[in-house]
Design a protein around this motif. Structure first.
Motif, PDB file in Angstrom:
ATOM      1  N   THR A 154       0.711  -1.211   0.010  1.00  0.00           N
ATOM      2  CA  THR A 154       0.133  -0.019  -0.139  1.00  0.00           C
ATOM      3  C   THR A 154       0.873   1.310   0.084  1.00  0.00           C
ATOM      4  OG1 THR A 154      -0.124   0.000   2.570  1.00  0.00           O
ATOM      5  CG2 THR A 154      -1.804  -0.933   1.263  1.00  0.00           C
ATOM      6  N   ALA A 155       0.382   2.448  -0.367  1.00  0.00           N
ATOM      7  CA  ALA A 155       1.390   3.680  -0.190  1.00  0.00           C
ATOM      8  C   ALA A 155       0.254   4.852   0.095  1.00  0.00           C
ATOM      9  CB  ALA A 155       1.548   3.798  -2.061  1.00  0.00           C
ATOM     10  N   HIS A 156       1.394   5.664   0.699  1.00  0.00           N
ATOM     11  CA  HIS A 156       0.755   7.194   0.878  1.00  0.00           C
ATOM     12  C   HIS A 156       1.664   8.196   0.360  1.00  0.00           C
ATOM     13  CE1 HIS A 156      -1.082  10.166   3.464  1.00  0.00           C
ATOM     14  NE2 HIS A 156       0.408  10.520   3.860  1.00  0.00           N
ATOM     15  N   VAL A 157       0.908   9.211  -0.350  1.00  0.00           N
ATOM     16  CA  VAL A 157       1.387  10.128  -0.953  1.00  0.00           C
ATOM     17  C   VAL A 157       1.403  11.148  -0.217  1.00  0.00           C
ATOM     18  CG1 VAL A 157       0.974  11.622  -3.024  1.00  0.00           C
ATOM     19  CG2 VAL A 157       0.789   9.429  -3.509  1.00  0.00           C
ATOM     20  N   THR A 158       2.618  12.114   0.093  1.00  0.00           N
ATOM     21  CA  THR A 158       2.579  13.029   0.940  1.00  0.00           C
ATOM     22  C   THR A 158       2.488  14.508   0.237  1.00  0.00           C
ATOM     23  OG1 THR A 158       5.153  13.189   0.474  1.00  0.00           O
ATOM     24  CG2 THR A 158       4.109  11.948   2.596  1.00  0.00           C
ATOM     25  N   GLU A 159       2.977  14.531  -1.085  1.00  0.00           N
ATOM     26  CA  GLU A 159       2.870  15.774  -2.136  1.00  0.00           C
ATOM     27  C   GLU A 159       3.294  15.460  -3.301  1.00  0.00           C
ATOM     28  OE1 GLU A 159       5.494  18.375  -3.214  1.00  0.00           O
ATOM     29  OE2 GLU A 159       6.994  16.695  -3.188  1.00  0.00           O
ATOM     30  N   GLY A 160       3.066  16.333  -4.277  1.00  0.00           N
ATOM     31  CA  GLY A 160       3.260  16.459  -5.688  1.00  0.00           C
ATOM     32  C   GLY A 160       3.428  17.952  -6.124  1.00  0.00           C
ATOM     33  N   HIS A 161       4.401  18.054  -7.075  1.00  0.00           N
ATOM     34  CA  HIS A 161       4.701  19.477  -7.561  1.00  0.00           C
ATOM     35  C   HIS A 161       5.293  19.380  -8.774  1.00  0.00           C
ATOM     36  CE1 HIS A 161       8.536  17.820  -5.724  1.00  0.00           C
ATOM     37  NE2 HIS A 161       9.069  18.837  -6.614  1.00  0.00           N
ATOM     38  N   TYR A 162       5.227  20.400  -9.424  1.00  0.00           N
ATOM     39  CA  TYR A 162       5.993  20.752 -10.650  1.00  0.00           C
ATOM     40  C   TYR A 162       7.610  21.094 -10.422  1.00  0.00           C
ATOM     41  CZ  TYR A 162       1.528  21.557 -12.622  1.00  0.00           C
ATOM     42  OH  TYR A 162       0.133  21.377 -13.142  1.00  0.00           O
ATOM     43  N   SER A 164      11.325  22.590 -10.443  1.00  0.00           N
ATOM     44  CA  SER A 164      11.577  23.931 -10.820  1.00  0.00           C
ATOM     45  C   SER A 164      11.900  24.301 -12.374  1.00  0.00           C
ATOM     46  CB  SER A 164      12.885  24.659 -10.004  1.00  0.00           C
ATOM     47  OG  SER A 164      13.773  23.665 -10.168  1.00  0.00           O
ATOM     48  N   ALA A 165      12.602  23.609 -12.965  1.00  0.00           N
ATOM     49  CA  ALA A 165      12.980  23.601 -14.463  1.00  0.00           C
ATOM     50  C   ALA A 165      12.038  23.772 -15.164  1.00  0.00           C
ATOM     51  CB  ALA A 165      14.164  22.680 -14.886  1.00  0.00           C
ATOM     52  N   PHE A 166      10.813  22.872 -14.960  1.00  0.00           N
ATOM     53  CA  PHE A 166       9.539  22.867 -15.839  1.00  0.00           C
ATOM     54  C   PHE A 166       8.882  23.980 -15.681  1.00  0.00           C
ATOM     55  CE2 PHE A 166       5.251  21.518 -16.336  1.00  0.00           C
ATOM     56  CZ  PHE A 166       5.166  21.125 -17.846  1.00  0.00           C
ATOM     57  N   LYS A 167       8.512  24.355 -14.094  1.00  0.00           N
ATOM     58  CA  LYS A 167       7.975  25.858 -14.115  1.00  0.00           C
ATOM     59  C   LYS A 167       8.644  26.725 -14.791  1.00  0.00           C
ATOM     60  CE  LYS A 167       7.920  25.397  -9.505  1.00  0.00           C
ATOM     61  NZ  LYS A 167       7.558  25.753  -8.144  1.00  0.00           N
ATOM     62  N   GLN A 168       9.977  27.146 -14.783  1.00  0.00           N
ATOM     63  CA  GLN A 168      10.754  27.999 -15.325  1.00  0.00           C
ATOM     64  C   GLN A 168      10.476  28.088 -16.925  1.00  0.00           C
ATOM     65  OE1 GLN A 168      12.594  30.367 -13.889  1.00  0.00           O
ATOM     66  NE2 GLN A 168      12.410  31.320 -15.888  1.00  0.00           N
ATOM     67  N   ALA A 169      10.542  26.983 -17.551  1.00  0.00           N
ATOM     68  CA  ALA A 169      10.148  26.763 -18.897  1.00  0.00           C
ATOM     69  C   ALA A 169       8.697  27.339 -19.162  1.00  0.00           C
ATOM     70  CB  ALA A 169      10.287  25.330 -19.541  1.00  0.00           C
ATOM     71  N   LEU A 170       7.827  26.891 -18.423  1.00  0.00           N
ATOM     72  CA  LEU A 170       6.440  27.420 -18.718  1.00  0.00           C
ATOM     73  C   LEU A 170       6.169  29.095 -18.311  1.00  0.00           C
ATOM     74  CD1 LEU A 170       4.117  24.667 -17.029  1.00  0.00           C
ATOM     75  CD2 LEU A 170       4.792  24.934 -19.188  1.00  0.00           C
ATOM     76  N   ALA A 171       7.151  29.568 -17.596  1.00  0.00           N
ATOM     77  CA  ALA A 171       7.174  30.875 -17.365  1.00  0.00           C
ATOM     78  C   ALA A 171       7.743  31.531 -18.509  1.00  0.00           C
ATOM     79  CB  ALA A 171       7.887  31.423 -15.870  1.00  0.00           C
ATOM     80  N   ASP A 172       8.581  31.013 -19.056  1.00  0.00           N
ATOM     81  CA  ASP A 172       9.388  31.667 -20.035  1.00  0.00           C
ATOM     82  C   ASP A 172       8.405  31.695 -21.411  1.00  0.00           C
ATOM     83  OD1 ASP A 172      11.759  32.146 -18.546  1.00  0.00           O
ATOM     84  OD2 ASP A 172      12.716  30.365 -19.282  1.00  0.00           O
ATOM     85  N   ASP A 173       7.769  30.749 -21.490  1.00  0.00           N
ATOM     86  CA  ASP A 173       6.875  30.711 -22.840  1.00  0.00           C
ATOM     87  C   ASP A 173       5.440  29.917 -22.660  1.00  0.00           C
ATOM     88  OD1 ASP A 173       5.638  30.445 -25.304  1.00  0.00           O
ATOM     89  OD2 ASP A 173       7.348  29.504 -26.187  1.00  0.00           O
ATOM     90  N   PRO A 174       4.729  30.469 -21.925  1.00  0.00           N
ATOM     91  CA  PRO A 174       3.364  29.919 -21.605  1.00  0.00           C
ATOM     92  C   PRO A 174       2.620  29.147 -22.421  1.00  0.00           C
ATOM     93  CG  PRO A 174       3.650  32.159 -20.571  1.00  0.00           C
ATOM     94  CD  PRO A 174       4.573  32.239 -21.628  1.00  0.00           C
ATOM     95  N   SER A 175       2.786  29.539 -23.868  1.00  0.00           N
ATOM     96  CA  SER A 175       1.933  29.046 -24.860  1.00  0.00           C
ATOM     97  C   SER A 175       2.651  27.797 -25.284  1.00  0.00           C
ATOM     98  CB  SER A 175       1.691  30.103 -26.115  1.00  0.00           C
ATOM     99  OG  SER A 175       3.251  30.318 -26.717  1.00  0.00           O
ATOM    100  N   ALA A 176       3.727  27.426 -24.875  1.00  0.00           N
ATOM    101  CA  ALA A 176       4.566  26.400 -25.440  1.00  0.00           C
ATOM    102  C   ALA A 176       3.769  25.100 -25.034  1.00  0.00           C
ATOM    103  CB  ALA A 176       5.936  26.240 -25.084  1.00  0.00           C
ATOM    104  N   ILE A 177       3.083  24.954 -23.902  1.00  0.00           N
ATOM    105  CA  ILE A 177       2.651  23.679 -23.592  1.00  0.00           C
ATOM    106  C   ILE A 177       1.197  23.472 -24.409  1.00  0.00           C
ATOM    107  CG2 ILE A 177       0.619  24.825 -22.012  1.00  0.00           C
ATOM    108  CD1 ILE A 177       3.019  21.799 -21.104  1.00  0.00           C
TER     109      ILE A 177
END
Length: 230
Positions: A154-162, A164-177
């Motif tokens: 069995t498993a327990h998830v404590t957290e999930g996040h983007y 930092s490099a991925f967040k920076q890429a989206l900030a640099d070019d939001p339309s790229a996604i």
């Protein structure tokens, strides 16, 4: 002293993406999507890998080939949960990680495990890396030995996040996604494994996933990274 226990995955989350798939995704990224290029860099370029738990079972001789990994259509999915109807990348990734870290050889055959994993995958072949997902399932011999011991987790998830490099890429070019809507999410948690005669143990887990979440559609799993990126 920490107990030793067998693991669903005979190695770390590092089966890796096949070179042909990396090339295909990378070429598409260069042409049309900065975010996908960042995904490839994150998921194939190292980072903080997560050590696999010690195992009392012998290591697999290798990841199953695509033909070996293909689930039988009529096999069902055993104890593997159905994918949730979630349209938010982090929420879907955390659900997927919990699914990946949970299994029950008492109620699920290897074919059913593979079929259950397949149901979580994107149907877009350009972005689906089935080998990275099916490679998490032990080969038939090891799965059989695990089943002999009634091994389950069995498993327990404590957290999930983007990352930092991925967040920076989206900030640099939001339309790229907006070409493929592939998001990179790192999930942390822990896994508890048990088997008959009272055996068991626990270990922290971490995994980086690529999930596809197109507008007005539920998310799906695209790939599992060969290493963890924070």
């Amino acid at each position: 002293m920490r107990k030793r226990f067998p693991s669903l995955s005979p190695s770390s989350y590092g089966a890796g993406w096949p070179s042909s798939k990396r090339i295909a995704i990378g070429a598409s990224a260069v042409a049309v999507l900065l975010a996908i290029a960042v995904v490839v860099a994150l998921l194939t370029g190292g980072g903080n890998g997560h050590r696999a738990p010690e195992t009392a079972a012998p290591a697999s001789t290798g990841s199953p080939s695509p033909s070996e990994a293909a689930p039988k259509p009529s096999s069902g999915s055993g104890a593997v949960p159905h994918p949730p109807q979630i349209a938010e990348p982090v929420a879907y990734a955390t659900a997927a990680a919990k699914m990946l870290w949970s299994y029950d050889t008492r109620a699920t055959s290897r074919d059913q495990q593979l079929a259950g994993l397949r149901a979580w995958m994107t149907t877009e072949s350009t972005y689906a890396d089935w080998a990275s997902v099916s490679g998490q399932v032990p080969d038939p011999v090891l799965w059989s030995r695990m089943a002999d011991q009634d091994q389950h987790a069995t498993a327990h998830v404590t957290e999930g996040h983007y990352p930092s490099a991925f967040k920076q890429a989206l900030a640099d070019d939001p339309s790229a996604i907006t070409k493929a809507y592939i998001y990179v999410v790192t999930v942390n948690g822990n896994q508890q494994i048990a088997w008959k005669s009272g055996g068991g143990g626990a270990e922290e887990r971490a995994v980086t996933l690529a999930v596809q979440c197109r507008p007005n559609h539920d998310c799906t799993l695209a790939a599992i990274a060969p290493s963890v990126t924070q």
